[in-house]
Scaffold this active site. Structure first.
Site, PDB file in Angstrom:
ATOM      1  N   LYS A  42       4.290  41.540  38.436  1.00 35.13           N
ATOM      2  CA  LYS A  42       2.993  41.436  37.806  1.00 35.13           C
ATOM      3  C   LYS A  42       1.939  42.168  38.631  1.00 35.13           C
ATOM      4  CE  LYS A  42       4.145  36.622  36.837  1.00 35.13           C
ATOM      5  NZ  LYS A  42       3.857  35.258  37.301  1.00 35.13           N
ATOM      6  N   GLY A  43       2.277  42.404  39.875  1.00 33.89           N
ATOM      7  CA  GLY A  43       1.281  42.882  40.842  1.00 33.89           C
ATOM      8  C   GLY A  43       0.557  44.164  40.485  1.00 33.89           C
ATOM      9  N   GLU A  98       3.407  50.792  40.957  1.00 35.38           N
ATOM     10  CA  GLU A  98       3.612  49.577  41.764  1.00 35.38           C
ATOM     11  C   GLU A  98       2.343  49.180  42.508  1.00 35.38           C
ATOM     12  OE1 GLU A  98       4.933  46.957  42.527  1.00 35.38           O
ATOM     13  OE2 GLU A  98       7.040  47.054  43.065  1.00 35.38           O
ATOM     14  N   ASP A  99       2.295  47.923  42.890  1.00 39.56           N
ATOM     15  CA  ASP A  99       1.161  47.470  43.704  1.00 39.56           C
ATOM     16  C   ASP A  99       1.345  47.882  45.158  1.00 39.56           C
ATOM     17  OD1 ASP A  99       3.306  45.681  44.111  1.00 39.56           O
ATOM     18  OD2 ASP A  99       2.089  43.873  43.936  1.00 39.56           O
ATOM     19  N   ASP A 102       6.782  48.288  50.076  1.00 36.60           N
ATOM     20  CA  ASP A 102       6.944  47.584  51.354  1.00 36.60           C
ATOM     21  C   ASP A 102       8.284  48.012  51.961  1.00 36.60           C
ATOM     22  OD1 ASP A 102       6.416  45.641  53.369  1.00 36.60           O
ATOM     23  OD2 ASP A 102       7.384  44.066  52.212  1.00 36.60           O
ATOM     24  N   LYS A 130       3.059  50.479  52.652  1.00 37.00           N
ATOM     25  CA  LYS A 130       3.201  49.847  53.970  1.00 37.00           C
ATOM     26  C   LYS A 130       4.371  50.542  54.672  1.00 37.00           C
ATOM     27  CE  LYS A 130       2.441  45.073  53.957  1.00 37.00           C
ATOM     28  NZ  LYS A 130       2.976  43.687  53.858  1.00 37.00           N
ATOM     29  N   PHE A 151      -0.018  40.947  55.769  1.00 39.94           N
ATOM     30  CA  PHE A 151       0.156  40.492  54.395  1.00 39.94           C
ATOM     31  C   PHE A 151      -1.176  40.565  53.668  1.00 39.94           C
ATOM     32  CE2 PHE A 151       1.089  37.890  50.757  1.00 39.94           C
ATOM     33  CZ  PHE A 151       2.358  38.344  50.439  1.00 39.94           C
ATOM     34  N   ASP A 158      -0.459  39.173  45.142  1.00 39.74           N
ATOM     35  CA  ASP A 158      -0.556  37.719  45.266  1.00 39.74           C
ATOM     36  C   ASP A 158       0.086  37.178  46.526  1.00 39.74           C
ATOM     37  OD1 ASP A 158       2.206  38.277  44.407  1.00 39.74           O
ATOM     38  OD2 ASP A 158       2.374  36.115  44.187  1.00 39.74           O
ATOM     39  N   ARG A 164      -4.674  37.136  42.914  1.00 39.80           N
ATOM     40  CA  ARG A 164      -4.530  38.416  42.197  1.00 39.80           C
ATOM     41  C   ARG A 164      -5.867  38.921  41.666  1.00 39.80           C
ATOM     42  NH1 ARG A 164       1.027  39.362  41.426  1.00 39.80           N
ATOM     43  NH2 ARG A 164       2.310  37.563  40.939  1.00 39.80           N
TER      44      ARG A 164
HETATM   45  P1  IMP Z   1       9.727  45.755  48.570  1.00 41.87           P
HETATM   46  O1  IMP Z   1      10.883  45.641  47.640  1.00 41.87           O
HETATM   47  O2  IMP Z   1      10.004  45.140  49.923  1.00 41.87           O
HETATM   48  O3  IMP Z   1       9.156  47.142  48.707  1.00 41.87           O
HETATM   49  O4  IMP Z   1       8.626  44.770  48.029  1.00 41.87           O
HETATM   50  C1  IMP Z   1       7.790  45.070  47.014  1.00 41.87           C
HETATM   51  C2  IMP Z   1       7.133  43.812  46.503  1.00 41.87           C
HETATM   52  O5  IMP Z   1       6.914  42.828  47.538  1.00 41.87           O
HETATM   53  C3  IMP Z   1       5.755  44.165  45.983  1.00 41.87           C
HETATM   54  O6  IMP Z   1       5.794  44.578  44.649  1.00 41.87           O
HETATM   55  C4  IMP Z   1       5.011  42.876  46.199  1.00 41.87           C
HETATM   56  O7  IMP Z   1       5.179  42.028  45.081  1.00 41.87           O
HETATM   57  C5  IMP Z   1       5.655  42.222  47.415  1.00 41.87           C
HETATM   58  N1  IMP Z   1       4.866  42.473  48.634  1.00 41.87           N
HETATM   59  C6  IMP Z   1       5.222  43.201  49.719  1.00 41.87           C
HETATM   60  N2  IMP Z   1       4.269  43.197  50.666  1.00 41.87           N
HETATM   61  C7  IMP Z   1       3.255  42.459  50.147  1.00 41.87           C
HETATM   62  C8  IMP Z   1       1.946  42.096  50.653  1.00 41.87           C
HETATM   63  O8  IMP Z   1       1.487  42.456  51.750  1.00 41.87           O
HETATM   64  N3  IMP Z   1       1.205  41.321  49.809  1.00 41.87           N
HETATM   65  C9  IMP Z   1       1.625  40.895  48.585  1.00 41.87           C
HETATM   66  N4  IMP Z   1       2.838  41.222  48.090  1.00 41.87           N
HETATM   67  C10 IMP Z   1       3.640  41.986  48.869  1.00 41.87           C
HETATM   68 MG    MG Z   2       4.514  39.894  44.436  1.00 38.53          MG
END
Ligand code: IMP
Ligand code: MG
Length: 178
Positions: A42-43, A98-99, A102, A130, A151, A158, A164
């Protein structure tokens, strides 16, 4: 500033200006083409709503929802599709929106799935990158801001479904999740 925030990392005006610039770049890079913007729920909804209005090209939108197993703060690796696209993507220019990128686990998995459906191209546009935390072999084609390993919440992001609606990107006070 909301009392659960340690600091405001990126304010509303900076976000608006950067999204406008990224939208203009995408408009140039995809001139003459049509885009399918895919918001990863949803982000990314708030970013998606702004980004699509900053892109001056014919575009369609769709949504995908995935669940990543793990805590509210960390993604562990396994990803499951909760909602798939409504239509086939064959020969379309697909842009995943994407939001935050990470570890990269989520987008690595999504791009692999979508590649098998023979799109004309797949690109990734993320509001936040990130980079320090990257584990999967994946990079954003377009990103608005590079953020440190803290974070962050707001502007769609969220913590346990909260924050959000904050109109800026803030750093959550660590004592709230540690
Ligand atoms: P990844 O698969 O580790 O790249 O994670 C992506 C998802 O993790 C994002 O779409 C977010 O929903 C969540 N996420 C990662 N870091 C953060 C953060 O700092 N704040 C909020 N959500 C995060
Ligand atoms: Mg999330």
């Amino acid at each position: 500033m909301h009392r659960d925030m340690a600091e405001v990392l990126i304010d509303t005006e900076e976000i608006a200006a950067k999204i406008k610039a990224v939208g203009e770049q995408i408009t140039k890079d995809f001139a003459g083409k049509e885009l399918l913007l895919v918001s990863v729920l949803k982000g990314s909804v708030i970013f998606m709503a702004d980004l699509m209005r900053a892109i001056d090209l014919p575009c369609k939108i769709d949504f995908m929802a995935v669940s990543s197993y793990g805590s509210a703060v960390n993604t562990t690796g396994a990803v499951k599709i909760i909602k798939d696209l409504d239509t086939p993507v064959e020969n379309l220019h697909v842009m995943l929106v994407e939001d935050i990128l990470d570890t990269g686990t989520t987008l690595k998995y999504l791009t692999e799935i979508l590649h098998k459906r023979n799109p004309a191209s797949i690109t990734i546009t993320t509001l936040l990158d990130k980079q320090e935390r990257r584990a999967a072999d994946i990079a954003a084609d377009y990103y608005c801001f590079s953020v440190p390993d803290k974070f962050v919440v707001g502007y769609g992001l969220d913590f346990a479904e909260k924050y959000r609606n904050l109109p800026y990107i803030g750093v959550l006070r660590p004592e709230l999740y540690q």
